[in-house]
Design a protein around this motif. Structure first.
Motif, short mmCIF file in Angstrom:
data_model
loop_
_atom_site.label_atom_id
_atom_site.label_comp_id
_atom_site.label_asym_id
_atom_site.label_seq_id
_atom_site.Cartn_x
_atom_site.Cartn_y
_atom_site.Cartn_z
N ASP A 107 0.58 112.42 53.00
CA ASP A 107 1.68 112.49 53.95
C ASP A 107 1.63 113.75 54.82
O ASP A 107 2.05 113.73 55.96
CB ASP A 107 3.02 112.44 53.21
CG ASP A 107 4.07 111.73 54.03
OD1 ASP A 107 3.70 110.86 54.83
OD2 ASP A 107 5.26 112.06 53.87
N ARG A 108 1.13 114.83 54.27
CA ARG A 108 1.00 116.09 55.01
C ARG A 108 -0.33 116.72 54.62
O ARG A 108 -0.83 116.48 53.52
CB ARG A 108 2.10 117.09 54.63
CG ARG A 108 3.51 116.66 54.93
CD ARG A 108 3.83 116.78 56.41
NE ARG A 108 5.24 116.47 56.64
CZ ARG A 108 5.73 115.24 56.75
NH1 ARG A 108 4.94 114.19 56.64
NH2 ARG A 108 7.02 115.05 56.98
N GLN A 109 -0.84 117.57 55.51
CA GLN A 109 -1.96 118.44 55.12
C GLN A 109 -1.38 119.82 54.93
O GLN A 109 -1.04 120.50 55.91
CB GLN A 109 -3.03 118.45 56.19
CG GLN A 109 -3.90 117.23 56.13
CD GLN A 109 -5.24 117.50 56.75
OE1 GLN A 109 -6.06 118.23 56.21
NE2 GLN A 109 -5.47 116.91 57.90
N VAL A 143 8.49 110.06 62.18
CA VAL A 143 9.91 110.44 62.26
C VAL A 143 10.65 110.07 60.97
O VAL A 143 10.44 109.01 60.39
CB VAL A 143 10.56 109.80 63.52
CG1 VAL A 143 10.47 108.30 63.50
CG2 VAL A 143 11.99 110.29 63.70
N HIS A 144 11.49 110.99 60.51
CA HIS A 144 12.22 110.80 59.26
C HIS A 144 13.44 111.72 59.24
O HIS A 144 13.59 112.59 60.11
CB HIS A 144 11.31 111.08 58.05
CG HIS A 144 10.83 112.51 58.01
ND1 HIS A 144 9.82 112.97 58.81
CD2 HIS A 144 11.25 113.58 57.28
CE1 HIS A 144 9.62 114.26 58.58
NE2 HIS A 144 10.49 114.65 57.65
N VAL A 145 14.26 111.54 58.23
CA VAL A 145 15.47 112.37 58.06
C VAL A 145 15.65 112.56 56.55
O VAL A 145 15.27 111.69 55.77
CB VAL A 145 16.69 111.67 58.71
CG1 VAL A 145 16.99 110.33 58.06
CG2 VAL A 145 17.93 112.56 58.67
N HIS A 146 16.19 113.72 56.16
CA HIS A 146 16.37 113.94 54.71
C HIS A 146 17.52 114.87 54.40
O HIS A 146 18.10 115.51 55.29
CB HIS A 146 15.08 114.43 54.06
CG HIS A 146 14.34 115.49 54.83
ND1 HIS A 146 14.87 116.72 55.08
CD2 HIS A 146 13.11 115.47 55.41
CE1 HIS A 146 13.98 117.43 55.77
NE2 HIS A 146 12.92 116.70 55.99
N ALA A 147 17.81 114.94 53.10
CA ALA A 147 18.92 115.77 52.63
C ALA A 147 18.62 117.26 52.73
O ALA A 147 19.50 118.04 53.10
CB ALA A 147 19.28 115.39 51.19
N TRP A 184 17.06 113.59 62.59
CA TRP A 184 15.79 112.85 62.67
C TRP A 184 14.75 113.75 63.32
O TRP A 184 15.01 114.35 64.38
CB TRP A 184 15.96 111.58 63.50
CG TRP A 184 16.73 110.51 62.78
CD1 TRP A 184 18.07 110.26 62.90
CD2 TRP A 184 16.22 109.57 61.83
NE1 TRP A 184 18.42 109.20 62.08
CE2 TRP A 184 17.30 108.77 61.41
CE3 TRP A 184 14.95 109.33 61.29
CZ2 TRP A 184 17.16 107.74 60.48
CZ3 TRP A 184 14.79 108.32 60.37
CH2 TRP A 184 15.90 107.53 59.96
N HIS A 185 13.59 113.84 62.70
CA HIS A 185 12.57 114.73 63.26
C HIS A 185 11.17 114.22 62.95
O HIS A 185 10.96 113.48 61.99
CB HIS A 185 12.74 116.15 62.73
CG HIS A 185 12.75 116.26 61.24
ND1 HIS A 185 13.86 116.01 60.47
CD2 HIS A 185 11.76 116.60 60.36
CE1 HIS A 185 13.57 116.18 59.20
NE2 HIS A 185 12.29 116.53 59.09
N ASP A 186 10.23 114.62 63.80
CA ASP A 186 8.81 114.32 63.57
C ASP A 186 8.00 115.50 64.09
O ASP A 186 8.47 116.30 64.89
CB ASP A 186 8.40 113.01 64.26
CG ASP A 186 8.82 112.94 65.71
OD1 ASP A 186 9.89 112.36 65.99
OD2 ASP A 186 8.12 113.50 66.58
N HIS A 187 6.78 115.61 63.57
CA HIS A 187 5.90 116.72 63.94
C HIS A 187 4.57 116.16 64.42
O HIS A 187 4.17 115.06 64.03
CB HIS A 187 5.59 117.63 62.74
CG HIS A 187 6.77 117.93 61.87
ND1 HIS A 187 7.75 118.82 62.23
CD2 HIS A 187 7.11 117.47 60.64
CE1 HIS A 187 8.64 118.89 61.25
NE2 HIS A 187 8.28 118.07 60.28
N GLY A 188 3.85 116.96 65.16
CA GLY A 188 2.50 116.54 65.54
C GLY A 188 1.79 117.61 66.33
O GLY A 188 2.32 118.70 66.57
FE LIG Z 1 11.15 116.64 57.26
#
Ligand SMILES: [Fe+2]
Length: 407
Positions: A107-109, A143-147, A184-188
């Motif tokens: 999911d991440r590096q 894109v995702h959202v979390h606690a 909601w956020h995403d990275h790249g």
């Molecule tokens: Fe996140």
């Protein structure tokens, strides 16, 4: 460690005739099946009263036996960038030639910092997690959202982005980019070189509270098939709305996303932070902290997250702060300079990009031993401790006397 009255009492108890205790321990072997424990040890807390101890050595030691079973305590620790940094290049190299790209299965590096006192848990202190991430050109974190509340402290020179609630924040070294809970956020990375940043989250706290969740079923507009949300604000939106102290836009909702008590400003620029520190360099500053700035919710001055407080700290050449200790934990990244932090009787030398943690209760002070300025970024869980009525802090005067900073 000074012997306290409770130490004396527990020693006296341990010396008591023990036939009754043995009988109870035998009963315990049986009673455990019913998920109960017959008390055979004093109801002592796991730690000594830290605020009474006057030496510079470690405070808050754990008790032993069943009372303290499963309790762990974070220790002061430093991660040297020279030692950990190369692992980013090594995982990026594996990704370049991979049959399955690690970002697909992991999911991440990234690598996570593991406090040696916490039994392998993925956390640096009781409330704080830190991962160091690398995004190679073309990488996307969907894109995702979390606690948990989360942040990025940008370590690479330039490149990469985080889009939050439709605001795209281009990452530059020294920037602080916030993804508050419920956004909601995403990275790249759409640039041509890898980018590196430190993700810092209150993840362990949410796990402890059994309140950790993540949702990736985003229903808004997305950029083609890249699993990234469409940016619908012009670049620099946070700064336009909230970048001028004392002036607030009067036509926008303060709440962005569906989290509570979080900042509507998502992007704090490294260049602005550095120049604000520079403007204050001739002030006396705080004897325990030097020149510090807090990143706040611009709408009300409160910490950016209900749990964590973010700060930037300037230590001028030759500056040495006084010793301070708190009930809160503090986690540091060295943005600039060279120096040392003495904590719990240990000395940790540091230089640019080194990372260290100062757990609660421990006396600590910072020394800038370099020829130039030192800039530290700090994250503290002080707001959480304040909210639960447990924040206290003490300072140590030059003569060794203890001053109550927050009683
Ligand atoms: Fe996140």
């Amino acid at each position: 460690m000074a012997v306290t009255e409770s130490d004396r009492r527990s020693e006296a108890r341990a010396a008591l005739p023990s036939r009754a205790r043995e009988a109870m321990e035998q009963l315990n072997a049986e009673a455990g099946k019913l998920n109960i424990w017959l008390r055979t040890q004093a109801n002592a807390p796991s730690q000594h009263p830290w605020f009474r101890e006057t030496g510079l050595e470690v405070s808050g030691q754990l008790a032993s036996g069943r009372v303290a079973a499963n309790q762990m305590k974070a220790v002061a620790h430093r991660w040297r960038w020279q030692e950990i940094g190369p692992y980013l290049d090594r995982i990026a190299a594996i990704a370049r030639d991979a049959d399955v790209r690690p970002i697909e299965f992991a999911d991440r590096q990234q690598f996570l910092l593991v406090n040696p006192g916490l039994g392998g848990r993925l956390q640096v202190a009781s409330t704080i997690r830190c991962a160091i991430s690398i995004y190679s050109p073309g990488d996307v974190a969907p894109v995702h959202v979390h606690a948990p509340n989360a942040s990025r402290t940008i370590l690479s020179a330039k490149g990469g982005y985080t889009t939050i609630e439709g605001e795209r924040c281009e990452a530059v070294r020294g920037d602080l980019i916030l993804t508050p809970n419920g956004t909601w956020h995403d990275h790249g990375n759409e640039d041509d070189a890898p980018v590196v940043w430190a993700d810092i989250l209150d993840f362990p706290l949410l796990e402890f509270l059994d309140c950790n969740w993540l949702d990736d079923e985003f229903h808004g507009a997305m950029v083609s098939n890249a699993r990234a949300q469409t940016a619908h604000y012009a670049p620099g939106y946070s700064g336009k709305l909230y970048g001028q102290g004392g002036i607030l836009p009067n036509f926008v909702a303060r709440r962005r996303g569906f989290g509570h008590d979080t900042t509507p400003m998502f992007h704090y620029r490294g260049a602005d932070i550095r120049s604000a520190l520079e403007d204050l360099r001739h002030e006396a500053g705080d004897p325990y902290e030097g020149i510090t700035l807090r990143f706040v919710n611009p709408a009300n001055g409160s910490p950016v997250f209900p749990t964590l407080d973010y700060r930037a700290q300037l230590l001028r050449p030759g500056e040495a702060t006084r010793f301070k200790r708190e009930t809160a934990n503090t986690f540091y990244i060295v943005l600039e300079g060279k120096g040392a932090t003495e904590v719990g009787g240990q000395r940790f030398d540091w230089e640019t990009n080194d990372i260290f943690v100062v757990p609660n209760f421990l006396w600590r002070r910072h020394v800038n031993s370099g020829a130039g300025d030192s800039v530290l970024y700090a994250v503290s869980d002080q707001p959480l401790f304040e909210k639960i009525g447990q924040y206290r802090a003490q300072g140590r005067l030059h003569e060794g006397a203890v001053e109550q900073i927050v009683v």
